[in-house]
Design an enzyme around this catalytic site. Structure first.
Site, PDB file in Angstrom:
ATOM      1  N   LYS A 157       0.837  -1.202   0.000  1.00 54.06           N
ATOM      2  CA  LYS A 157       0.000   0.000   0.000  1.00 54.06           C
ATOM      3  C   LYS A 157       0.879   1.262   0.000  1.00 54.06           C
ATOM      4  CE  LYS A 157      -2.118   2.012   3.351  1.00 54.06           C
ATOM      5  NZ  LYS A 157      -2.819   2.387   4.533  1.00 54.06           N
ATOM      6  N   ASP A 180      -6.754   1.350   0.663  1.00 50.88           N
ATOM      7  CA  ASP A 180      -6.823   1.496   2.117  1.00 50.88           C
ATOM      8  C   ASP A 180      -8.264   1.222   2.540  1.00 50.88           C
ATOM      9  OD1 ASP A 180      -8.283   3.670   1.348  1.00 50.88           O
ATOM     10  OD2 ASP A 180      -7.296   5.079   2.690  1.00 50.88           O
TER      11      ASP A 180
END
Ligand code: SF4
Length: 231
Positions: A141, A159
């Site tokens: 991420k 997210d």
């Protein structure tokens, strides 16, 4: 003892890939509307270089951007390069980020990643996902955020906000962030890929809230497939 050499044909279980619930025209319309709503979407994390963005994103796990900015304003004023971060040391970093969750571990990672950037990457933040995820405290991420934000690559870092919006709207349903990321990469129109990450995050953060989505203010209300959307 005889045995039947012919074994029953094995039934291969077909694992069906998650699919979007929206038509491609609707996906296009969704991004046109999100882009109209926020023409210049930007990350809300404060940074002044690829290195400070890596640190800010690494610090942002389980913390708000507002909380991270408060701490990094102090930290980056003292150390905004890998060398300065090493000079400050783990205790020095920890002292400045104590207001953020998991600060002990994060301070350790900031020092370790600074050292690796100097030792293995000539002092520069690497520009590929494979290299970025080698840095301590940097997962897929974080790598995707850095690639998108400072190196201009059309990556989408899933997210909690993007995960929720993608599932609720039907744009990219998935059981985990990897599935959602994979599907988003396939369905988001090319021309919107660079900004998709921001549009979806900001939509989730300010409109499609986890507990009580503000459907009455939502620009993509008509396109959203969420059963519980409120009129
Ligand atoms: S209509 Fe409601 S649930 Fe759907 S995207 Fe908008 S805010 Fe979220």
């Amino acid at each position: 003892m005889t045995s039947n050499s012919k074994s029953a044909p094995s039934k291969k279980k077909r694992v069906s890939k998650p699919r979007t619930r929206l038509k491609s025209d609707d996906i296009l319309e969704m991004f046109v509307k999100l882009a109209d709503d926020r023409p210049n979407p930007e990350t809300e994390l404060e940074y002044n270089s690829p290195f400070t963005l890596v640190v800010a994103v690494a610090l942002s796990a389980q913390a708000t951007d507002v909380g991270v900015n408060k701490a990094t304003r102090v930290l980056f004023a003292i150390a905004d390069t890998p060398k300065a971060m090493l000079d400050l040391g783990e205790e020095g970093v920890a002292e400045r980020i104590k207001t953020i969750g998991l600060w002990r571990n994060k301070a350790k990672n900031v020092i370790a990643l600074s050292k690796m950037i100097i030792d293995d990457f000539g002092g520069e933040v690497p520009q590929t996902r494979e290299e970025l995820v080698k840095l301590p405290g940097v997962g897929r991420k974080t790598a995707n955020v850095v690639l998108n934000e400072v190196f201009g690559q059309p990556t989408i870092a899933v997210d909690t906000h993007i995960f929720r919006v993608s599932n609720r709207t039907g744009l990219a349903p998935g059981k985990n962030p990897d599935q959602v990321e994979d599907l988003l990469e396939r369905v988001v129109p090319e021309s919107f890929k660079k900004g998709a990450h921001h549009w979806l995050i900001l939509h989730g953060r300010y409109i499609c809230l986890a507990r009580k989505p503000k459907c009455e203010k939502c620009v993509i209300y008509d396109l959203c497939k969420f059963k519980e959307k409120t009129a």
